[in-house]
Design a protein around this motif. Sequence first.
Motif, PDB file in Angstrom:
ATOM      1  N   GLY A  15       0.856  -1.208  -0.044  1.00 22.08           N
ATOM      2  CA  GLY A  15       0.031   0.002  -0.013  1.00 22.08           C
ATOM      3  C   GLY A  15       0.928   1.360   0.068  1.00 22.08           C
ATOM      4  O   GLY A  15       2.135   1.058  -0.089  1.00 22.08           O
ATOM      5  N   PRO A  16       0.256   2.356   0.095  1.00 22.91           N
ATOM      6  CA  PRO A  16       1.130   3.670   0.149  1.00 22.91           C
ATOM      7  C   PRO A  16       2.596   3.590   1.090  1.00 22.91           C
ATOM      8  O   PRO A  16       3.475   4.215   0.888  1.00 22.91           O
ATOM      9  CB  PRO A  16       0.172   4.595   0.319  1.00 22.91           C
ATOM     10  CG  PRO A  16      -1.257   4.330  -0.141  1.00 22.91           C
ATOM     11  CD  PRO A  16      -1.227   2.804   0.242  1.00 22.91           C
ATOM     12  N   ASP A  38      -1.664  -9.136  -2.494  1.00 21.71           N
ATOM     13  CA  ASP A  38      -2.475  -9.020  -3.805  1.00 21.71           C
ATOM     14  C   ASP A  38      -1.540  -9.161  -4.783  1.00 21.71           C
ATOM     15  O   ASP A  38      -0.329  -8.811  -4.699  1.00 21.71           O
ATOM     16  CB  ASP A  38      -3.081  -7.626  -3.781  1.00 21.71           C
ATOM     17  CG  ASP A  38      -4.032  -7.713  -2.377  1.00 21.71           C
ATOM     18  OD1 ASP A  38      -4.658  -8.721  -2.081  1.00 21.71           O
ATOM     19  OD2 ASP A  38      -4.207  -6.495  -1.892  1.00 21.71           O
ATOM     20  N   ILE A  39      -2.148  -9.326  -6.113  1.00 21.51           N
ATOM     21  CA  ILE A  39      -1.314  -9.112  -7.298  1.00 21.51           C
ATOM     22  C   ILE A  39      -1.087  -7.703  -7.600  1.00 21.51           C
ATOM     23  O   ILE A  39       0.397  -7.511  -8.022  1.00 21.51           O
ATOM     24  CB  ILE A  39      -2.094  -9.824  -8.362  1.00 21.51           C
ATOM     25  CG1 ILE A  39      -2.325 -11.411  -8.115  1.00 21.51           C
ATOM     26  CG2 ILE A  39      -1.218  -9.511  -9.967  1.00 21.51           C
ATOM     27  CD1 ILE A  39      -2.958 -12.008  -9.322  1.00 21.51           C
ATOM     28  N   LYS A  40      -1.858  -6.842  -7.460  1.00 22.76           N
ATOM     29  CA  LYS A  40      -1.447  -5.552  -7.890  1.00 22.76           C
ATOM     30  C   LYS A  40      -1.284  -4.688  -6.520  1.00 22.76           C
ATOM     31  O   LYS A  40      -1.827  -4.986  -5.340  1.00 22.76           O
ATOM     32  CB  LYS A  40      -3.039  -4.772  -8.361  1.00 22.76           C
ATOM     33  CG  LYS A  40      -3.399  -5.407  -9.701  1.00 22.76           C
ATOM     34  CD  LYS A  40      -4.696  -4.567 -10.025  1.00 22.76           C
ATOM     35  CE  LYS A  40      -5.162  -4.833 -11.397  1.00 22.76           C
ATOM     36  NZ  LYS A  40      -6.207  -3.981 -11.758  1.00 22.76           N
ATOM     37  N   PRO A  41      -0.069  -3.891  -6.770  1.00 24.73           N
ATOM     38  CA  PRO A  41       0.174  -2.876  -5.553  1.00 24.73           C
ATOM     39  C   PRO A  41      -0.849  -1.799  -5.450  1.00 24.73           C
ATOM     40  O   PRO A  41      -1.891  -1.695  -6.114  1.00 24.73           O
ATOM     41  CB  PRO A  41       1.526  -2.139  -6.068  1.00 24.73           C
ATOM     42  CG  PRO A  41       1.369  -2.123  -7.491  1.00 24.73           C
ATOM     43  CD  PRO A  41       0.495  -3.286  -8.017  1.00 24.73           C
ATOM     44  N   GLY A  42      -0.876  -1.238  -4.400  1.00 25.09           N
ATOM     45  CA  GLY A  42      -1.701   0.008  -3.805  1.00 25.09           C
ATOM     46  C   GLY A  42      -2.428   0.004  -2.662  1.00 25.09           C
ATOM     47  O   GLY A  42      -2.897   0.863  -2.097  1.00 25.09           O
ATOM     48  N   TYR A  47      -7.727  -0.580  -3.604  1.00 24.40           N
ATOM     49  CA  TYR A  47      -8.783  -1.243  -3.400  1.00 24.40           C
ATOM     50  C   TYR A  47      -9.808  -0.725  -2.292  1.00 24.40           C
ATOM     51  O   TYR A  47     -10.888  -1.182  -1.728  1.00 24.40           O
ATOM     52  CB  TYR A  47      -8.689  -2.701  -2.831  1.00 24.40           C
ATOM     53  CG  TYR A  47      -8.130  -3.448  -4.262  1.00 24.40           C
ATOM     54  CD1 TYR A  47      -8.694  -3.878  -5.096  1.00 24.40           C
ATOM     55  CD2 TYR A  47      -6.831  -3.636  -4.113  1.00 24.40           C
ATOM     56  CE1 TYR A  47      -8.199  -4.642  -6.124  1.00 24.40           C
ATOM     57  CE2 TYR A  47      -5.990  -4.702  -5.241  1.00 24.40           C
ATOM     58  CZ  TYR A  47      -7.070  -5.056  -6.242  1.00 24.40           C
ATOM     59  OH  TYR A  47      -6.449  -5.783  -7.335  1.00 24.40           O
ATOM     60  N   GLY A  48      -9.536   0.469  -1.915  1.00 24.64           N
ATOM     61  CA  GLY A  48     -10.401   1.294  -0.907  1.00 24.64           C
ATOM     62  C   GLY A  48     -10.955   2.614  -1.173  1.00 24.64           C
ATOM     63  O   GLY A  48     -12.067   2.964  -0.840  1.00 24.64           O
ATOM     64  N   VAL A  49     -10.383   3.288  -2.212  1.00 27.22           N
ATOM     65  CA  VAL A  49     -10.887   4.378  -2.686  1.00 27.22           C
ATOM     66  C   VAL A  49     -11.889   4.151  -3.609  1.00 27.22           C
ATOM     67  O   VAL A  49     -12.232   3.229  -4.235  1.00 27.22           O
ATOM     68  CB  VAL A  49      -9.747   5.068  -3.709  1.00 27.22           C
ATOM     69  CG1 VAL A  49     -10.453   6.510  -4.337  1.00 27.22           C
ATOM     70  CG2 VAL A  49      -8.581   5.491  -2.639  1.00 27.22           C
ATOM     71  N   VAL A 129     -16.438  -3.017   0.350  1.00 26.44           N
ATOM     72  CA  VAL A 129     -15.551  -1.975  -0.157  1.00 26.44           C
ATOM     73  C   VAL A 129     -14.578  -2.852  -1.138  1.00 26.44           C
ATOM     74  O   VAL A 129     -14.471  -2.184  -2.169  1.00 26.44           O
ATOM     75  CB  VAL A 129     -14.754  -1.177   1.021  1.00 26.44           C
ATOM     76  CG1 VAL A 129     -13.415  -0.347   0.228  1.00 26.44           C
ATOM     77  CG2 VAL A 129     -15.568  -0.160   1.720  1.00 26.44           C
ATOM     78  N   TYR A 130     -14.215  -4.034  -0.578  1.00 25.37           N
ATOM     79  CA  TYR A 130     -13.135  -4.769  -1.419  1.00 25.37           C
ATOM     80  C   TYR A 130     -14.167  -5.303  -2.602  1.00 25.37           C
ATOM     81  O   TYR A 130     -13.784  -5.751  -3.649  1.00 25.37           O
ATOM     82  CB  TYR A 130     -12.527  -5.822  -0.698  1.00 25.37           C
ATOM     83  CG  TYR A 130     -11.521  -5.456   0.415  1.00 25.37           C
ATOM     84  CD1 TYR A 130     -10.964  -4.259   0.290  1.00 25.37           C
ATOM     85  CD2 TYR A 130     -11.137  -6.399   1.365  1.00 25.37           C
ATOM     86  CE1 TYR A 130      -9.984  -3.793   0.980  1.00 25.37           C
ATOM     87  CE2 TYR A 130     -10.212  -6.133   2.305  1.00 25.37           C
ATOM     88  CZ  TYR A 130      -9.460  -4.787   2.080  1.00 25.37           C
ATOM     89  OH  TYR A 130      -8.481  -4.545   2.726  1.00 25.37           O
ATOM     90  N   TYR A 131     -15.332  -5.625  -2.226  1.00 26.66           N
ATOM     91  CA  TYR A 131     -16.209  -6.188  -3.316  1.00 26.66           C
ATOM     92  C   TYR A 131     -16.343  -5.256  -4.405  1.00 26.66           C
ATOM     93  O   TYR A 131     -16.148  -5.458  -5.629  1.00 26.66           O
ATOM     94  CB  TYR A 131     -17.670  -6.407  -2.627  1.00 26.66           C
ATOM     95  CG  TYR A 131     -18.727  -6.901  -3.801  1.00 26.66           C
ATOM     96  CD1 TYR A 131     -18.916  -8.045  -4.478  1.00 26.66           C
ATOM     97  CD2 TYR A 131     -19.700  -5.891  -3.892  1.00 26.66           C
ATOM     98  CE1 TYR A 131     -19.729  -8.345  -5.390  1.00 26.66           C
ATOM     99  CE2 TYR A 131     -20.616  -6.043  -4.871  1.00 26.66           C
ATOM    100  CZ  TYR A 131     -20.836  -7.492  -5.544  1.00 26.66           C
ATOM    101  OH  TYR A 131     -21.751  -7.423  -6.527  1.00 26.66           O
TER     102      TYR A 131
END
Length: 445
Positions: A15-16, A38-42, A47-49, A129-131
């Motif tokens: 994450g950040p 996760d596969i993607k970073p961030g 995944y929360g914005v 939120v994740y959904y």
Amino acid sequence: MPKADDYFVAVIGAGPAGLFGAFELASQGAQVVLFNRDIKPGGLAEYGVYPTKYRLKQGLRAQFRTILSRQGIEYCGNVTIGEHGDIRLAELNDLVFHAVLVTTGAQGIKWLGLPGEDLEGVFHAKALVYYYNMLPPFSGRKFSFGRRVAIIGVGNVMVDIARFLIEEGIADEITAIARRGPAEIKFDKKELASVISNLDVTSYQKEVDAASQLMISMGEDPKSAMQYIHESIALSEPGPRKAHMTFRFLRSHKKILGNGNGRVSGLLLEENTLVKENGEIRAKGTGKMEELAVDTVIYAIGDKVDENFGLPVAGLEFHKNPDPRFPIDNTSFELLDPIKGQPIENTFVAGWARIVSKGQVGIAHKDGVNAARSVLEYLDSRKDWPAWSFAAFHKRLAEIDKPVVGARDLIKLSNLEEKLAEEKGLPEYKFSTNDEMLRAAGYQV
């Protein structure tokens, strides 16, 4: 004294806090391995914005791509670190990592332990939120919503959940429940503007009026509470009311009621008053109860760390060292073993792994950088670091029975999602399963 490029550091969580922490470490010459579940970073930046904040997400993704392209950072996505993960935390010492910076966020689920939490129609905001941000495996979960929804909590996450329920046409009635009064709301008025056309302002005014004398006795201003709502209205664009949204202040949730068939039918609330304890305003129950008829209850009450990660936990957070050896800005990024009463030698925390549910991207950025500086001070304090090589580390990665995603793989994935978005005429396109993302990155699954 060793040079910084003699240091081998594991950062867990992309994450950040983890990304900016890794960048700071690499900028000072350390070799960093950035592990990501996760596969993607961030992390929550991805995944929360809220999904439609495309401009914000695109800007953050560009920064993250720059970080991952920096020399000295090796990205390992799709790898879980933890007691039940692909690699146990304790194994990192055997792989000759000189220090570990934990930036996993708050991956646990915080529940209240209320009677009725196991009823159908009770959800945690994190899962939702994740959904809707399409994080596997949450992206494939099925939710059984009713038309009358109670959201427990009055922060920005509550607003995002209400926005999702309204925009998707899921709810007719939304009630936000707050233990304390109108002066203790946690949402930003700019965020509330996204749902303000659905707010029953008259009902909100009645809630403020009912609490006004109590607020004044606590040194709070009821007029300011209403002014905040009117300022939010001024920031919004007029639109039709799609749902009826109300607030109930000074109410504590005591029990989730069922209809006899395993489904939520209501929420038992206790009326509160406000008291001052040690200079802080707190809610105190009066014993007066009431029932609110709802068929869905969503907890938007914050999070907690993962108790199975492999670090000692105190309450909702990892057990931090109150007397740090390497503080930055008078802040401890270090951990304490409460059983031995001793500092945990080489492990540091940052972001929500340090303070749960505290702040957004900018705060996480600063926290990650400061934690990295604390790590570097620790590393510079010792002279006996063993030599390291990638050999043992890569050998252990090869033993993981699934693809380990690297930075180059992410470029393939990103390029294909951008191409599909363009072809479909969408502002963005996201694969919803890990298998789809792995195939897009070039793996056979």
